[in-house]
Motif scaffolding. Sequence first.
Motif, PDB file in Angstrom:
ATOM      1  N   MET A  49       0.854  -1.289  -0.240  1.00  0.00           N
ATOM      2  CA  MET A  49      -0.040  -0.092   0.071  1.00  0.00           C
ATOM      3  C   MET A  49       0.721   1.330   0.091  1.00  0.00           C
ATOM      4  SD  MET A  49      -2.445   1.509   3.128  1.00  0.00           S
ATOM      5  CE  MET A  49      -0.968   2.368   3.874  1.00  0.00           C
ATOM      6  N   GLN A  50       0.515   2.134  -0.843  1.00  0.00           N
ATOM      7  CA  GLN A  50       1.438   3.524  -1.000  1.00  0.00           C
ATOM      8  C   GLN A  50       0.427   4.467  -0.201  1.00  0.00           C
ATOM      9  OE1 GLN A  50       2.428   4.307  -4.970  1.00  0.00           O
ATOM     10  NE2 GLN A  50       4.409   3.297  -4.604  1.00  0.00           N
ATOM     11  N   CYS A  51       0.767   4.978   0.783  1.00  0.00           N
ATOM     12  CA  CYS A  51      -0.011   5.940   1.814  1.00  0.00           C
ATOM     13  C   CYS A  51      -0.144   7.160   1.170  1.00  0.00           C
ATOM     14  CB  CYS A  51       0.537   5.960   3.000  1.00  0.00           C
ATOM     15  SG  CYS A  51      -0.697   6.521   4.253  1.00  0.00           S
ATOM     16  N   THR A  52      -1.489   7.129   1.032  1.00  0.00           N
ATOM     17  CA  THR A  52      -2.328   8.555   0.569  1.00  0.00           C
ATOM     18  C   THR A  52      -3.533   9.026   1.688  1.00  0.00           C
ATOM     19  OG1 THR A  52      -3.874   7.459  -0.913  1.00  0.00           O
ATOM     20  CG2 THR A  52      -1.940   8.229  -1.737  1.00  0.00           C
ATOM     21  N   PHE A  53      -3.205   8.747   2.868  1.00  0.00           N
ATOM     22  CA  PHE A  53      -4.312   8.888   3.833  1.00  0.00           C
ATOM     23  C   PHE A  53      -4.660  10.192   4.053  1.00  0.00           C
ATOM     24  CE2 PHE A  53      -4.238   4.531   6.249  1.00  0.00           C
ATOM     25  CZ  PHE A  53      -4.876   3.751   5.024  1.00  0.00           C
ATOM     26  N   CYS A  54      -3.627  11.071   3.841  1.00  0.00           N
ATOM     27  CA  CYS A  54      -3.656  12.774   3.912  1.00  0.00           C
ATOM     28  C   CYS A  54      -3.079  13.270   2.921  1.00  0.00           C
ATOM     29  CB  CYS A  54      -3.097  12.983   5.243  1.00  0.00           C
ATOM     30  SG  CYS A  54      -1.426  13.207   5.598  1.00  0.00           S
TER      31      CYS A  54
ATOM     32  N   ASN B 276       0.354  12.693   0.996  1.00  0.00           N
ATOM     33  CA  ASN B 276       0.623  11.865  -0.047  1.00  0.00           C
ATOM     34  C   ASN B 276       1.965  11.247   0.063  1.00  0.00           C
ATOM     35  OD1 ASN B 276      -1.924  11.660  -1.350  1.00  0.00           O
ATOM     36  ND2 ASN B 276      -1.656  13.645  -2.223  1.00  0.00           N
ATOM     37  N   CYS B 277       2.613  10.856   1.105  1.00  0.00           N
ATOM     38  CA  CYS B 277       4.025  10.398   1.250  1.00  0.00           C
ATOM     39  C   CYS B 277       4.163   9.105   0.147  1.00  0.00           C
ATOM     40  CB  CYS B 277       4.317   9.804   2.686  1.00  0.00           C
ATOM     41  SG  CYS B 277       4.172  11.217   3.689  1.00  0.00           S
ATOM     42  N   LYS B 278       2.950   8.228  -0.064  1.00  0.00           N
ATOM     43  CA  LYS B 278       3.252   7.323  -1.092  1.00  0.00           C
ATOM     44  C   LYS B 278       4.167   6.149  -0.440  1.00  0.00           C
ATOM     45  CE  LYS B 278       0.962   9.146  -4.934  1.00  0.00           C
ATOM     46  NZ  LYS B 278       1.186   9.918  -6.096  1.00  0.00           N
ATOM     47  N   VAL B 279       4.391   6.173   0.958  1.00  0.00           N
ATOM     48  CA  VAL B 279       5.360   5.290   1.465  1.00  0.00           C
ATOM     49  C   VAL B 279       4.618   3.765   1.569  1.00  0.00           C
ATOM     50  CG1 VAL B 279       6.978   6.528   2.487  1.00  0.00           C
ATOM     51  CG2 VAL B 279       4.950   5.706   3.748  1.00  0.00           C
ATOM     52  N   ASN B 280       5.290   2.498   1.693  1.00  0.00           N
ATOM     53  CA  ASN B 280       4.609   1.449   2.165  1.00  0.00           C
ATOM     54  C   ASN B 280       4.456   1.258   3.674  1.00  0.00           C
ATOM     55  OD1 ASN B 280       3.840  -0.935   2.722  1.00  0.00           O
ATOM     56  ND2 ASN B 280       4.986  -2.187   1.139  1.00  0.00           N
TER      57      ASN B 280
ATOM     58  N   ALA C 158       7.520   4.178   7.993  1.00  0.00           N
ATOM     59  CA  ALA C 158       6.844   5.363   8.371  1.00  0.00           C
ATOM     60  C   ALA C 158       6.895   6.508   7.398  1.00  0.00           C
ATOM     61  CB  ALA C 158       7.108   5.619   9.549  1.00  0.00           C
ATOM     62  N   GLY C 159       5.836   7.459   7.340  1.00  0.00           N
ATOM     63  CA  GLY C 159       5.981   8.639   6.203  1.00  0.00           C
ATOM     64  C   GLY C 159       6.181   9.695   7.272  1.00  0.00           C
ATOM     65  N   PHE C 160       5.565  10.872   6.789  1.00  0.00           N
ATOM     66  CA  PHE C 160       5.978  12.055   7.645  1.00  0.00           C
ATOM     67  C   PHE C 160       5.346  11.987   9.102  1.00  0.00           C
ATOM     68  CE2 PHE C 160       4.690  16.159   9.083  1.00  0.00           C
ATOM     69  CZ  PHE C 160       5.898  16.941   8.741  1.00  0.00           C
ATOM     70  N   CYS C 161       4.043  11.271   9.103  1.00  0.00           N
ATOM     71  CA  CYS C 161       3.316  11.216  10.476  1.00  0.00           C
ATOM     72  C   CYS C 161       4.202  10.210  11.508  1.00  0.00           C
ATOM     73  CB  CYS C 161       2.257  10.623  10.063  1.00  0.00           C
ATOM     74  SG  CYS C 161       1.896   8.992   9.223  1.00  0.00           S
TER      75      CYS C 161
ATOM     76  N   ASN D 219     -12.046  13.387  15.349  1.00  0.00           N
ATOM     77  CA  ASN D 219     -11.461  14.601  16.021  1.00  0.00           C
ATOM     78  C   ASN D 219     -10.323  14.929  15.401  1.00  0.00           C
ATOM     79  OD1 ASN D 219     -10.600  16.194  17.688  1.00  0.00           O
ATOM     80  ND2 ASN D 219     -11.464  15.380  19.553  1.00  0.00           N
ATOM     81  N   SER D 220      -9.980  15.752  14.478  1.00  0.00           N
ATOM     82  CA  SER D 220      -8.889  15.901  13.743  1.00  0.00           C
ATOM     83  C   SER D 220      -8.362  17.286  13.732  1.00  0.00           C
ATOM     84  CB  SER D 220      -9.366  15.223  12.174  1.00  0.00           C
ATOM     85  OG  SER D 220      -9.093  16.230  11.233  1.00  0.00           O
ATOM     86  N   ASN D 221      -7.105  17.299  13.279  1.00  0.00           N
ATOM     87  CA  ASN D 221      -6.447  18.619  13.105  1.00  0.00           C
ATOM     88  C   ASN D 221      -6.782  19.301  11.719  1.00  0.00           C
ATOM     89  OD1 ASN D 221      -4.849  17.518  10.725  1.00  0.00           O
ATOM     90  ND2 ASN D 221      -3.536  16.826  12.119  1.00  0.00           N
ATOM     91  N   GLY D 222      -7.792  18.815  10.884  1.00  0.00           N
ATOM     92  CA  GLY D 222      -8.332  19.595   9.664  1.00  0.00           C
ATOM     93  C   GLY D 222      -7.705  19.093   8.436  1.00  0.00           C
ATOM     94  N   TYR D 223      -6.348  18.829   8.562  1.00  0.00           N
ATOM     95  CA  TYR D 223      -5.328  18.601   7.276  1.00  0.00           C
ATOM     96  C   TYR D 223      -5.831  17.032   6.788  1.00  0.00           C
ATOM     97  CZ  TYR D 223      -1.276  19.057   4.223  1.00  0.00           C
ATOM     98  OH  TYR D 223      -0.598  19.326   3.283  1.00  0.00           O
ATOM     99  N   GLU D 224      -6.777  16.908   5.915  1.00  0.00           N
ATOM    100  CA  GLU D 224      -7.417  15.721   5.672  1.00  0.00           C
ATOM    101  C   GLU D 224      -7.556  15.930   4.161  1.00  0.00           C
ATOM    102  OE1 GLU D 224      -8.500  13.276   7.481  1.00  0.00           O
ATOM    103  OE2 GLU D 224      -8.540  14.301   9.368  1.00  0.00           O
ATOM    104  N   SER D 225      -7.572  14.592   3.514  1.00  0.00           N
ATOM    105  CA  SER D 225      -7.873  14.381   2.266  1.00  0.00           C
ATOM    106  C   SER D 225      -9.437  14.165   1.867  1.00  0.00           C
ATOM    107  CB  SER D 225      -7.329  13.032   1.711  1.00  0.00           C
ATOM    108  OG  SER D 225      -7.806  12.360   0.622  1.00  0.00           O
TER     109      SER D 225
END
Length: 296
Positions: free
Chosen positions: A1-6, A9-13, A18-21, A126-132
């Motif tokens: 999986m290439q992460c695009t959860f936010c 878009n780090c696109k890491v597996n 881990a990506g930026f998060c 409950n989020s910081n707002g930086y969402e896709s």
Amino acid sequence: MQCTFCPRNCKVNRTEQAGFCRVKGLTIARVGIHEWEEPCISGTRGSGTIFFSGCNLRCIFCQNDTISRSAYGCEISVDTLGKLMLYQQSVGAENINLVSPTQFTGQIAEALAKYKPQIKIPVVYNSNGYESVEQLRRLEGLVDVYLPDLKYADNSLAVEYSSVPNYFDMATAAIAEMKRQRPKNVFVNGMLRRGVIVRHLVLPGNLDNSKRVLDYLASYDRNIYVSLMAQYFPTADVKSHPLLGRTITQDEYDEISAYFKQCGLHNGYFQELSSNSEEYVPDWSLERLDEIIKKV
Ligand code: SF4
């Protein structure tokens, strides 16, 4: 999986890296009852929080830095996450409050798809707002209440304080998607069952930013619910920062509260300044978390 959860878009597996998060697998740092959310969220029995580890922002003033800057916590399966939601329901929580969930949107959607039919209390995101927007669409019908931040009206301030590009554009698009999914706030006996509340943390010396955030929200929808938060306290990292090294003053909070009304907003929540203390930061001890995980 290439992460695009936010939107990073780090696109890491994430199974390998881990990506930026800063988190790979599904990791949580706390399961507990929280009594200091807005009255329509905490109610009398408290909100059933599940705090996720890591974060897709790097706020220099982060109030939960113990858990946001690393994978501090316990790695769990998607199924355990669903069972922890049921656990919060079984102990009488008013709702299930997913705190800092963005870096695990996929696993949360999966857990809710399976467990939502058994959940009779609201699910709060409950989020910081930086969402896709694309990822939020996966949560449609699964999340009842959205509690996004709108931290900055100015993308350059977001870069300076949270190392995040295009924050305002991404967060406002995310809020519009949340409002599309939950257009009307529905209260039952004073408790929010469905809807959206936008949170804004007033930062010391940054009143212009707060006013611009409120201006935006009023122009977007003057009936939107806004929670104006006064709980900022300087962590060790920003104690000597020229603006962020102190709590906000009563005058600053009063000025922003008055502006809230002046710009046409009329639905919202205000906080006492006494909430700006480290005492309100949850206890991150992992022993109790481990005990709860073993129970479910
Ligand atoms: S969730 Fe994490 S790894 Fe995935 S895109 Fe966002 S910051 Fe990158």
